[in-house]
Design an enzyme around this catalytic site. Structure first.
Site, PDB file in Angstrom:
ATOM      1  N   ALA A  99     -20.888  -4.402 -14.939  1.00  0.00           N
ATOM      2  CA  ALA A  99     -19.532  -4.166 -14.095  1.00  0.00           C
ATOM      3  C   ALA A  99     -19.854  -3.078 -12.970  1.00  0.00           C
ATOM      4  O   ALA A  99     -21.156  -2.380 -13.091  1.00  0.00           O
ATOM      5  CB  ALA A  99     -18.753  -3.476 -15.156  1.00  0.00           C
ATOM      6  N   ASN A 121     -18.493  -0.786  -9.207  1.00  0.00           N
ATOM      7  CA  ASN A 121     -17.348  -0.176  -8.759  1.00  0.00           C
ATOM      8  C   ASN A 121     -17.723  -0.464  -7.186  1.00  0.00           C
ATOM      9  O   ASN A 121     -18.622  -0.398  -6.779  1.00  0.00           O
ATOM     10  CB  ASN A 121     -17.388   1.536  -8.914  1.00  0.00           C
ATOM     11  CG  ASN A 121     -17.245   2.006 -10.436  1.00  0.00           C
ATOM     12  OD1 ASN A 121     -16.126   1.349 -10.747  1.00  0.00           O
ATOM     13  ND2 ASN A 121     -18.151   2.777 -10.899  1.00  0.00           N
ATOM     14  N   HIS A 169     -10.336  -3.001   6.706  1.00  0.00           N
ATOM     15  CA  HIS A 169     -10.580  -3.862   7.911  1.00  0.00           C
ATOM     16  C   HIS A 169     -11.910  -4.118   8.152  1.00  0.00           C
ATOM     17  O   HIS A 169     -12.340  -3.477   8.974  1.00  0.00           O
ATOM     18  CB  HIS A 169      -9.750  -3.542   9.139  1.00  0.00           C
ATOM     19  CG  HIS A 169      -8.198  -3.302   9.207  1.00  0.00           C
ATOM     20  ND1 HIS A 169      -7.331  -4.191   9.350  1.00  0.00           N
ATOM     21  CD2 HIS A 169      -7.426  -2.125   8.453  1.00  0.00           C
ATOM     22  CE1 HIS A 169      -6.114  -4.121   9.205  1.00  0.00           C
ATOM     23  NE2 HIS A 169      -6.258  -2.638   8.613  1.00  0.00           N
ATOM     24  N   HIS A 223     -10.671 -10.526   6.623  1.00  0.00           N
ATOM     25  CA  HIS A 223      -9.597  -9.724   6.134  1.00  0.00           C
ATOM     26  C   HIS A 223      -8.306 -10.176   6.766  1.00  0.00           C
ATOM     27  O   HIS A 223      -8.205 -10.767   7.867  1.00  0.00           O
ATOM     28  CB  HIS A 223      -9.817  -8.389   6.406  1.00  0.00           C
ATOM     29  CG  HIS A 223      -9.880  -7.763   8.017  1.00  0.00           C
ATOM     30  ND1 HIS A 223     -10.728  -7.837   8.604  1.00  0.00           N
ATOM     31  CD2 HIS A 223      -8.720  -7.184   8.537  1.00  0.00           C
ATOM     32  CE1 HIS A 223     -10.633  -7.439   9.850  1.00  0.00           C
ATOM     33  NE2 HIS A 223      -9.317  -6.967   9.716  1.00  0.00           N
ATOM     34  N   ASP A 272      -4.722  -8.715   8.449  1.00  0.00           N
ATOM     35  CA  ASP A 272      -3.916  -7.491   9.185  1.00  0.00           C
ATOM     36  C   ASP A 272      -2.594  -7.787   8.873  1.00  0.00           C
ATOM     37  O   ASP A 272      -2.044  -8.714   9.247  1.00  0.00           O
ATOM     38  CB  ASP A 272      -4.253  -7.664  10.894  1.00  0.00           C
ATOM     39  CG  ASP A 272      -5.534  -6.841  11.376  1.00  0.00           C
ATOM     40  OD1 ASP A 272      -6.194  -6.665  10.559  1.00  0.00           O
ATOM     41  OD2 ASP A 272      -5.484  -6.955  12.669  1.00  0.00           O
ATOM     42  N   HIS A 298       0.026  -2.833  10.341  1.00  0.00           N
ATOM     43  CA  HIS A 298      -1.023  -2.400  11.077  1.00  0.00           C
ATOM     44  C   HIS A 298      -0.728  -1.742  12.323  1.00  0.00           C
ATOM     45  O   HIS A 298      -1.364  -0.664  12.841  1.00  0.00           O
ATOM     46  CB  HIS A 298      -2.346  -3.408  11.054  1.00  0.00           C
ATOM     47  CG  HIS A 298      -3.589  -2.976  11.329  1.00  0.00           C
ATOM     48  ND1 HIS A 298      -3.908  -1.805  11.144  1.00  0.00           N
ATOM     49  CD2 HIS A 298      -4.561  -3.521  12.009  1.00  0.00           C
ATOM     50  CE1 HIS A 298      -5.244  -1.614  11.598  1.00  0.00           C
ATOM     51  NE2 HIS A 298      -5.565  -2.620  12.300  1.00  0.00           N
ATOM     52  N   HIS A 338      -2.279  -7.324  19.317  1.00  0.00           N
ATOM     53  CA  HIS A 338      -1.913  -6.762  17.957  1.00  0.00           C
ATOM     54  C   HIS A 338      -0.433  -6.454  17.942  1.00  0.00           C
ATOM     55  O   HIS A 338       0.391  -6.848  17.109  1.00  0.00           O
ATOM     56  CB  HIS A 338      -2.613  -5.583  17.603  1.00  0.00           C
ATOM     57  CG  HIS A 338      -3.841  -5.986  16.827  1.00  0.00           C
ATOM     58  ND1 HIS A 338      -5.212  -5.949  17.615  1.00  0.00           N
ATOM     59  CD2 HIS A 338      -4.486  -5.827  15.573  1.00  0.00           C
ATOM     60  CE1 HIS A 338      -6.037  -5.971  16.994  1.00  0.00           C
ATOM     61  NE2 HIS A 338      -5.914  -6.022  15.588  1.00  0.00           N
TER      62      HIS A 338
HETATM   63 ZN   LIG Z   1      -8.051  -6.028  11.172  1.00  0.00          ZN
END
Ligand SMILES: [Zn+2]
Length: 267
Positions: free
Chosen positions: A69, A71, A77, A81, A83, A87, A215
């Site tokens: 296991a 962490n 980002h 990934h 957005d 954002h 964006h």
């Molecule tokens: Zn991003």
């Protein structure tokens, strides 16, 4: 009464036939993984924290069985990934709020690699979209629009992929990679009905952008973005179905994204 039974039977038959055809098409199709794995090689924006994985336990337990296991910790980002619109657009969808219908659907791939690989500051233009439409027909409503710049072939070499492998605030001015011209984003939201936009670079705005207008324009319309998308060279220009499922971070501005495509028909 008999009529009603007949109609119900008919509805049942057509329903189960439809179910079967979806299952058949899915099992006949070819799955393409459009996500990079997450590791200490994963590319992040120069100011974002990279992916860290610490071992919580890895080995044989006192009980005699194996157990592992970890962490992990990372910025939203980086790597492949999402957005979320929030954002860059206040009040718009966060990562957990985007309807699944917006994250899944038919995809069109516009290849601009011929120009982008020659110019790291290349801006994808309305002309590029119109040229694609001339050959492939008008972009269908509710399409997931993916741009292929060819920079995916450099991943995860930050120097080639981002233009710099330096980290920190000063590195941002040294970013050079292609992306979508704000005018093309504006044209898309005005003239076409797209569900989401994705591409094989780190941002929907090019490396040298200072105001991130692409964006702003897309996310204001609640159009999510997919960044650092992998394997776009393996998709046909149209006909693929994309499923993009981000980590469901409550109130998140984005997050790690598992994005896959299914291409109909066997190889
Ligand atoms: Zn991003």
């Amino acid at each position: 009464m008999r009529w009603l039974l007949f109609l119900m039977l008919l509805a049942f038959i057509s329903c189960s036939e439809k179910d079967e055809s979806i299952a058949e098409e899915l099992s006949d199709g070819k799955w393409i993984d459009l996500s990079y794995d997450f590791s200490d090689k994963t590319i992040y924006w120069p100011t974002a924290n990279g992916f860290k994985m610490d071992t919580s336990f890895n080995g044989t337990t006192p009980g005699g069985f194996y157990y592992s296991a970890y962490n992990y910790c990372a910025a939203e980002h980086g790597g492949t990934h999402l957005d979320a619109p929030v954002h860059f657009a206040k009040g718009k969808w966060a990562a957990d709020e985007i309807p699944l219908e917006k994250l899944t659907g038919a995809a069109a791939i516009i290849d601009v690699s011929g120009k982008a690989l020659k110019d790291a500051d290349y801006l994808i233009s309305v002309n590029d979209i119109e040229a694609w439409e001339k050959t492939n027909g008008k972009l269908k409503d509710d399409i997931i629009l993916l741009f292929r710049t060819g920079y995916g072939s450099f991943y995860p070499d930050a120097k080639k992929y981002l233009g710099t492998d330096e980290r920190g605030l000063d590195a941002v001015a040294k970013l050079h990679f292609p992306a979508i011209h704000p005018d093309a984003a504006e044209w898309l939201v005005k003239n076409r009905k797209i569900k989401a936009v994705g591409l094989d670079v780190a941002s929907v705005d090019y490396g040298q952008s200072k105001d991130f207008r692409t964006h702003q324009i897309l996310y204001e319309q609640n159009i999510p973005g997919f960044e650092n998308v992998a394997n776009l060279d393996k998709l046909p220009v149209k006909g693929a179905f994309v499923i993009a499922l981000p980590m469901k971070i409550k109130g998140g501005s984005g997050g790690p994204l598992r994005i896959v495509a299914i291409v109909p028909g066997k190889e």
